[in-house]
Enzyme design. Structure first.
Site, PDB file in Angstrom:
ATOM      1  CG  ASP A 143      11.550  71.006  46.533  1.00 57.78           C
ATOM      2  OD1 ASP A 143      10.680  70.183  46.849  1.00 57.78           O
ATOM      3  OD2 ASP A 143      12.197  70.941  45.469  1.00 57.78           O
ATOM      4  CD  GLU A 177       8.928  65.433  44.089  1.00 61.33           C
ATOM      5  OE1 GLU A 177       8.249  66.118  43.318  1.00 61.33           O
ATOM      6  OE2 GLU A 177      10.122  65.725  44.355  1.00 61.33           O
ATOM      7  CG  ASP A 206       6.524  69.500  46.035  1.00 62.89           C
ATOM      8  OD1 ASP A 206       7.441  70.050  46.672  1.00 62.89           O
ATOM      9  OD2 ASP A 206       6.708  68.803  45.014  1.00 62.89           O
TER      10      ASP A 206
HETATM   11  N1  TRP Z   1       7.962  68.777  42.559  1.00 65.77           N
HETATM   12  C1  TRP Z   1       9.008  69.706  42.224  1.00 65.77           C
HETATM   13  C2  TRP Z   1      10.161  69.378  43.136  1.00 65.77           C
HETATM   14  O1  TRP Z   1       9.961  68.865  44.187  1.00 65.77           O
HETATM   15  C3  TRP Z   1       8.616  71.150  42.432  1.00 65.77           C
HETATM   16  C4  TRP Z   1       7.544  71.611  41.519  1.00 65.77           C
HETATM   17  C5  TRP Z   1       7.706  72.202  40.332  1.00 65.77           C
HETATM   18  C6  TRP Z   1       6.153  71.534  41.741  1.00 65.77           C
HETATM   19  N2  TRP Z   1       6.498  72.490  39.800  1.00 65.77           N
HETATM   20  C7  TRP Z   1       5.542  72.100  40.625  1.00 65.77           C
HETATM   21  C8  TRP Z   1       5.379  71.053  42.770  1.00 65.77           C
HETATM   22  C9  TRP Z   1       4.165  72.202  40.552  1.00 65.77           C
HETATM   23  C10 TRP Z   1       4.007  71.148  42.697  1.00 65.77           C
HETATM   24  C11 TRP Z   1       3.406  71.706  41.591  1.00 65.77           C
HETATM   25  O2  TRP Z   1      11.291  69.612  42.786  1.00 65.77           O
HETATM   26 ZN    ZN Z   2       9.271  69.240  45.856  1.00 65.12          ZN
END
Ligand code: TRP
Ligand code: ZN
Ligand code: CA
Length: 329
Positions: A143, A177, A206
């Site tokens: 991540d 982000e 992501d």
């Molecule tokens: N965006 C979140 C992060 O970076 C991770 C995440 C959780 C996510 N649920 C998601 C990314 C669904 C894409 C789709 O911590």
């Molecule tokens: Zn993420």
């Protein structure tokens, strides 16, 4: 004003149209209509296999950057800027037009990195992106080193193939982000409306190498019209690989959200975060039921050991196939 669908735009001036193109790109050359005697000279080239070793080498670089900068690549920290510099240098060397967009969040300067492949119709832009920042707790290799590295390698594959696409291709690596989708929101909100209306679709990546992976495609339900086409284009490569997928309702949890709010069709891939893999999912995908997709989500253990290489490879290849389909390689 959008007068053409995504695939119609991609197919303009080439032989292939509609779903036939998506299918043919997922198949070997023998079944590709572009290989038949009647094909035009400027035939559609298949998307290349993305070398997983290259994607992993980028992750090793991001890990080293974190290790050398206090253990993270978070917004406002030196590891973030070093991550941007690493990605940008490779894109510049490959012939991309790169732009650094700065913004302020929490009293610190953040950056979005944009990279445009300087060919194809600038009035029909396909964007692909993901966030490059980590949380402060760790190096953020799944991540979102995973999406960042895959996007970089797909961009380099475009350059290696010397692609002359029908549409314009633009990549984005978003900052901050993890502080609330700050960078991508800043980008969309500061785009002149004429530029915004040229973006035919945005694909978000992501977390695509989760250690106990699911194979999730963003659901188009409730998203701007045109998103269903992106959902199909992203699911098709997995069908061709014989890997079942599930749709996931992503809501506002990543950088697609700002694009969706602006009415731009969105799609994406995801291998799971803190959620738990069910036994039905473990049956079809392997891995461990009753355990999180990513047990190191937002933790210090999100290192290069926290990656399922098969998931990362499949997702990287799927990104390439979707991008080639949408830009009309
Ligand atoms: N965006 C979140 C992060 O970076 C991770 C995440 C959780 C996510 N649920 C998601 C990314 C669904 C894409 C789709 O911590
Ligand atoms: Zn993420
Ligand atoms: Ca591959």
């Amino acid at each position: 004003m959008r007068t053409r669908t995504l695939l119609a735009a991609a197919a303009a001036g080439v032989l292939l149209v509609g779903p036939v193109q998506a299918t043919s790109l997922a198949e070997p050359a023998a079944t590709n209509p572009a290989a038949t005697p009647s094909a035009p000279v400027s035939a559609v080239l298949a998307a290349p296999d993305i070398p997983i070793a290259n994607v992993r080498a980028h992750l090793t670089q991001l890990q080293t950057i974190a290790t050398n900068n206090g253990g993270n690549r978070a917004h406002g920290r030196p590891g973030y800027r070093a991550s941007v510099d690493y990605i940008r240098a490779r894109l510049d060397a490959a012939g991309y037009t790169t732009t650094l967009q700065s913004f302020t969040s929490g009293g610190a300067t953040g950056y979005n990195l944009l990279a445009e492949w300087p060919r194809g119709d600038a009035n029909n832009v396909i964007m692909a992106g993901g966030h490059l920042d980590s949380v402060t707790a760790g190096p953020g290799i799944n991540d979102n080193g995973s999406g960042s590295a895959a996007l970089l390698e797909v961009a380099l594959a475009v350059s290696r193939q010397n692609l002359t696409p029908t549409n314009r291709l633009r990549f984005g690596w978003w900052g901050a982000e993890e502080r609330g989708l700050v960078g991508s929101t800043y980008y969309v909100n500061n785009l002149p409306s004429a530029d915004r209306s040229r973006i035919r679709g945005y694909l978000n990546f992501d977390m695509i190498g989760s250690p106990n992976p699911g194979y999730f495609v963003y659901s188009a339900s409730g998203q701007p019209s045109g998103s269903a086409e992106l959902q199909r284009v992203l699911a098709a490569p997995f069908a061709a690989m014989g890997v079942p997928t599930e749709l996931t309702s992503v809501g506002g949890r990543s950088d697609h959200a700002a694009f969706a709010r602006a009415g731009i069709p969105i799609g994406g891939l995801f291998t799971g975060a803190e959620g738990t893999k069910t036994s039905a999912q473990a049956q079809k995908w392997g891995g461990t039921a009753g355990q999180a997709y990513d047990r190191c989500y937002h933790a210090s253990c999100d290192t290069t050991s926290n990656i399922n290489a098969t998931a990362l490879d499949r997702n990287s290849d799927a990104i390439a196939q979707a991008v080639w389909t949408l830009v009309g390689g």
